[in-house]
Every structure is written in C-alpha cells, then in structure tokens.
Design a protein around this motif. Structure first.
Motif, PDB file in Angstrom:
ATOM      1  N   ASP A 233      -1.796  15.610   3.671  1.00  0.00           N
ATOM      2  CA  ASP A 233      -1.130  14.929   2.565  1.00  0.00           C
ATOM      3  C   ASP A 233       0.261  14.458   2.982  1.00  0.00           C
ATOM      4  O   ASP A 233       1.007  15.204   3.618  1.00  0.00           O
ATOM      5  CB  ASP A 233      -0.994  15.861   1.356  1.00  0.00           C
ATOM      6  CG  ASP A 233      -2.328  16.132   0.674  1.00  0.00           C
ATOM      7  OD1 ASP A 233      -3.244  15.310   0.818  1.00  0.00           O
ATOM      8  OD2 ASP A 233      -2.446  17.185   0.015  1.00  0.00           O
TER       9      ASP A 233
ATOM     10  N   ASP B 176      -8.142   8.801  10.071  1.00  0.00           N
ATOM     11  CA  ASP B 176      -8.367   8.281   8.726  1.00  0.00           C
ATOM     12  C   ASP B 176      -7.040   8.258   7.972  1.00  0.00           C
ATOM     13  O   ASP B 176      -6.287   9.241   8.002  1.00  0.00           O
ATOM     14  CB  ASP B 176      -9.370   9.145   7.962  1.00  0.00           C
ATOM     15  CG  ASP B 176     -10.795   8.994   8.481  1.00  0.00           C
ATOM     16  OD1 ASP B 176     -11.110   7.898   8.989  1.00  0.00           O
ATOM     17  OD2 ASP B 176     -11.572   9.953   8.390  1.00  0.00           O
TER      18      ASP B 176
ATOM     19  N   ASP C 256       0.846  -1.191   0.000  1.00  0.00           N
ATOM     20  CA  ASP C 256       0.000   0.000   0.000  1.00  0.00           C
ATOM     21  C   ASP C 256       0.884   1.245   0.000  1.00  0.00           C
ATOM     22  O   ASP C 256       1.991   1.237   0.543  1.00  0.00           O
ATOM     23  CB  ASP C 256      -0.902   0.034   1.238  1.00  0.00           C
ATOM     24  CG  ASP C 256      -2.001  -1.020   1.201  1.00  0.00           C
ATOM     25  OD1 ASP C 256      -2.256  -1.569   0.117  1.00  0.00           O
ATOM     26  OD2 ASP C 256      -2.604  -1.279   2.258  1.00  0.00           O
TER      27      ASP C 256
ATOM     28  N   GLU D  53      -7.765   4.441  -4.754  1.00  0.00           N
ATOM     29  CA  GLU D  53      -7.658   4.981  -3.399  1.00  0.00           C
ATOM     30  C   GLU D  53      -8.672   4.331  -2.472  1.00  0.00           C
ATOM     31  O   GLU D  53      -9.802   4.064  -2.866  1.00  0.00           O
ATOM     32  CB  GLU D  53      -7.874   6.500  -3.394  1.00  0.00           C
ATOM     33  CG  GLU D  53      -6.715   7.297  -3.944  1.00  0.00           C
ATOM     34  CD  GLU D  53      -6.859   8.789  -3.687  1.00  0.00           C
ATOM     35  OE1 GLU D  53      -7.753   9.171  -2.885  1.00  0.00           O
ATOM     36  OE2 GLU D  53      -6.100   9.568  -4.288  1.00  0.00           O
ATOM     37  N   GLU D  54      -8.247   4.068  -1.237  1.00  0.00           N
ATOM     38  CA  GLU D  54      -9.129   3.567  -0.193  1.00  0.00           C
ATOM     39  C   GLU D  54      -8.811   4.325   1.089  1.00  0.00           C
ATOM     40  O   GLU D  54      -7.705   4.824   1.269  1.00  0.00           O
ATOM     41  CB  GLU D  54      -8.916   2.062   0.057  1.00  0.00           C
ATOM     42  CG  GLU D  54      -9.216   1.161  -1.121  1.00  0.00           C
ATOM     43  CD  GLU D  54      -9.003  -0.305  -0.787  1.00  0.00           C
ATOM     44  OE1 GLU D  54      -9.065  -0.664   0.415  1.00  0.00           O
ATOM     45  OE2 GLU D  54      -8.760  -1.100  -1.715  1.00  0.00           O
ATOM     46  N   THR D  55      -9.795   4.408   1.979  1.00  0.00           N
ATOM     47  CA  THR D  55      -9.589   5.047   3.274  1.00  0.00           C
ATOM     48  C   THR D  55      -9.898   4.051   4.382  1.00  0.00           C
ATOM     49  O   THR D  55     -10.939   3.402   4.367  1.00  0.00           O
ATOM     50  CB  THR D  55     -10.470   6.296   3.433  1.00  0.00           C
ATOM     51  OG1 THR D  55     -10.144   7.242   2.407  1.00  0.00           O
ATOM     52  CG2 THR D  55     -10.228   6.953   4.784  1.00  0.00           C
TER      53      THR D  55
ATOM     54  N   GLU E 144      -2.494   9.960   2.537  1.00  0.00           N
ATOM     55  CA  GLU E 144      -2.943  10.961   3.507  1.00  0.00           C
ATOM     56  C   GLU E 144      -2.999  10.337   4.892  1.00  0.00           C
ATOM     57  O   GLU E 144      -3.342   9.163   5.035  1.00  0.00           O
ATOM     58  CB  GLU E 144      -4.336  11.498   3.151  1.00  0.00           C
ATOM     59  CG  GLU E 144      -4.396  12.312   1.883  1.00  0.00           C
ATOM     60  CD  GLU E 144      -5.796  12.843   1.619  1.00  0.00           C
ATOM     61  OE1 GLU E 144      -6.639  12.813   2.557  1.00  0.00           O
ATOM     62  OE2 GLU E 144      -6.066  13.272   0.488  1.00  0.00           O
TER      63      GLU E 144
ATOM     64  N   THR F 193      -5.601   7.451   4.120  1.00  0.00           N
ATOM     65  CA  THR F 193      -5.912   7.183   2.715  1.00  0.00           C
ATOM     66  C   THR F 193      -4.744   6.459   2.079  1.00  0.00           C
ATOM     67  O   THR F 193      -3.595   6.914   2.176  1.00  0.00           O
ATOM     68  CB  THR F 193      -6.203   8.481   1.944  1.00  0.00           C
ATOM     69  OG1 THR F 193      -7.300   9.158   2.565  1.00  0.00           O
ATOM     70  CG2 THR F 193      -6.556   8.185   0.494  1.00  0.00           C
TER      71      THR F 193
ATOM     72  N   TRP G 114      -3.206   3.994  -1.377  1.00  0.00           N
ATOM     73  CA  TRP G 114      -3.295   3.636  -2.795  1.00  0.00           C
ATOM     74  C   TRP G 114      -3.038   2.146  -2.884  1.00  0.00           C
ATOM     75  O   TRP G 114      -1.983   1.661  -2.493  1.00  0.00           O
ATOM     76  CB  TRP G 114      -2.264   4.412  -3.598  1.00  0.00           C
ATOM     77  CG  TRP G 114      -2.227   4.113  -5.071  1.00  0.00           C
ATOM     78  CD1 TRP G 114      -1.373   3.273  -5.714  1.00  0.00           C
ATOM     79  CD2 TRP G 114      -3.078   4.664  -6.077  1.00  0.00           C
ATOM     80  NE1 TRP G 114      -1.635   3.269  -7.059  1.00  0.00           N
ATOM     81  CE2 TRP G 114      -2.677   4.110  -7.319  1.00  0.00           C
ATOM     82  CE3 TRP G 114      -4.145   5.568  -6.055  1.00  0.00           C
ATOM     83  CZ2 TRP G 114      -3.307   4.445  -8.517  1.00  0.00           C
ATOM     84  CZ3 TRP G 114      -4.763   5.897  -7.253  1.00  0.00           C
ATOM     85  CH2 TRP G 114      -4.343   5.343  -8.464  1.00  0.00           C
TER      86      TRP G 114
END
Length: 281
Positions: free
Chosen positions: A121, A142, A112, A151-153, A116, A144, A146
């Motif tokens: 960022d 949270d 991964d 993208e997933e959170t 963020e 974030t 890749w």
C-alpha cells in the motif's frame, strides 16, 4: 527513513555499523543533529533493511542501480481526495508522466493516483519513491491506480534511474482563440490562449489549455494560490480547451453535489493538481 539513536556518532564512526545489544548490525551510522558539531545524543542511522539491497548490488557489480518509474507525484490532500472521489487521502497523485518512461509505456496517466506498488500500500506520497528505488531494475510489478472513480491494475517494467532523468514530461499542445469568461464559483476570470496572452504571460508556443487572466481576492482560487498566467489543462481529469468548457465542468460538479473540483494547472513549466472549493452561493 532513519533510526534515531542516542549512541554517539562522530567523524570516526559515521558510515560504520550500528549494533544492538545482541551484537547484530541494525543500521549504518549516517548523521547527527548538533548545534556545535559534536554529539548531543541525537543521531540517525540508515536501517540495515535498506542497506542490504545496496550492499548486495555493490558486491555483485560495484555500483548501485535504482529503480525508476518515470512520474512526478504530489500528495493527496483531503480536498484532492474529495475532488478525485477517493474514500480518504492516500496514495500518490501523478502530476506528470515522463515521455518514453516505464509509467507511460504501462499506460499510467497524468491524474492517476497510485494506491499500491508491487503488493504494498502507498499510504502517502513520500513512500512511493523509496519503494520504486528499492525495486530491481527490469522487474515487472503490479501497480494499482485510481482513475476516474475506479481502481485499475497495470503491470510496469521498472527502468533504471539515471542522473539526468527528467521528472516532468512535455506534451503536444496547441493554440486557442480568445474567449474571456468569468467564473464566479471559483473566483477566476478565464481566457483562451492568444499570441498576446502568450507574450504577456511568457508561455511557450506549445502550451495549451485555458489561461487564468484574473483572480478575485478572497475567492476560492485565491485561497489555493492560483494566479494570473496559470493555465488550466484539465478539470476533474478531463481536458479543457475553452473557458466555456471549464465553466460547464465546474457547474456539472456543483449540480451533482460536489464541493470541490480538481484542476490540473500548468505553471512555469511544471504541472500540479489543485483542489478548489466551489462557491455554492
């Protein structure tokens, strides 16, 4: 992250406050650059914005507790960004996840890219450790990521960094039978892990993947520092267990027009991601 100053910092005031012209504390005097040990006008102070959190913790509990995520990370280079299908180099690439750590419990995986953290960022890898360390232990944030071109959170509950915390995580791994293979596009000779190769390259019993047995001089693999004894665990974030699987995934990337592939390589007890150019000839 330091403030650079030409104010004299010596043994008597190192660790004391740095003031601006308005009499406000803007930093804590920390270090100097000096060939002789005395001030030459190049000093460094920890910014007050970083010190505030530490001061508050010392006042409250008498100790400093730093946030812990439980990952080992590396920089996202231009070639890794291309191999990971990112628009540009950014974020922190997860090379390993600590077993039982906050990241693993939240579902963060090896491969991964953390883009963020808590709404901020991650422009480059070195930013993330400070962000995590400054976060309160027990806070839910949270993150974030890749993963496989999307993208997933995920929500992570931050743990506490202990002095003996390990950066890398062991994995459950198995042994394979030998099937040597040449891969001209990367300049590598590959084999599955046999007892003989395990002894020859001093691999642990639980190491799995595809072992590099030879590296062609001047080839793509050699350019990236790959060497005999390295173990390829994943190709483009997909596990491999035989040389044919490596060849298949590299050829697939080549046929789809990609110029590089990303390899997760295990070497001497550590993982690292390597972006290798595909020889189009």
């Amino acid at each position: 992250n330091f403030l650079q100053t030409d104010a004299a910092i010596n043994k008597g005031n190192s660790g004391g406050p740095m003031f601006n012209l308005a009499g406000e504390v803007v930093g804590v005097n920390t270090a100097i650059f000096s060939p002789s040990g005395g001030s030459v006008g190049i000093g460094f102070a920890t910014p007050s914005s970083m010190a505030k959190n530490i001061i508050a913790q010392l006042r409250e509990s008498g100790e400093v507790r730093r946030g812990w995520l439980g990952v080992r990370i590396q920089n996202v280079t231009d070639e890794l960004a291309e191999g990971l299908r990112l628009d540009k180099p950014r974020g922190a690439l997860v090379a390993a996840v600590t077993e039982g750590g906050p990241a693993e419990e939240a579902g963060i995986q090896q491969g991964d890219v953390i883009l963020e953290f808590n709404g901020r960022d991650v422009t480059e890898m070195r930013r993330l450790p400070a962000m995590v360390a400054e976060t309160a232990v027990g806070a839910e944030v949270d993150v974030t990521i890749w993963r496989r071109s999307a993208e997933e959170t995920v929500k992570v509950k931050i743990g506490e960094l202990e002095a003996d915390q390990l950066a890398a995580a062991p994995t459950d791994q198995r042994q394979e039978e030998v099937t040597p293979d040449k891969m001209e596009s990367l300049g590598l000779a590959l084999g599955t892990i046999t007892p003989e190769l395990r002894t020859r390259f001093e691999l642990d019993e639980d190491t799995k993947g595809v072992i590099i047995t030879e590296v062609e001089e001047g080839g793509s693999g050699a350019e990236k520092g790959l060497r005999p004894g390295d173990v390829i665990v994943e190709v483009d974030q997909e596990e491999v267990s035989s040389p044919s699987e490596v060849v298949e995934k590299v050829e697939k990337a080549k046929s789809e027009g990609y110029r590089v592939v990303t390899l997760l390589v295990f070497r001497q007890g550590d993982f690292q991601w390597v972006a290798v150019r595909i020889d189009q000839s």
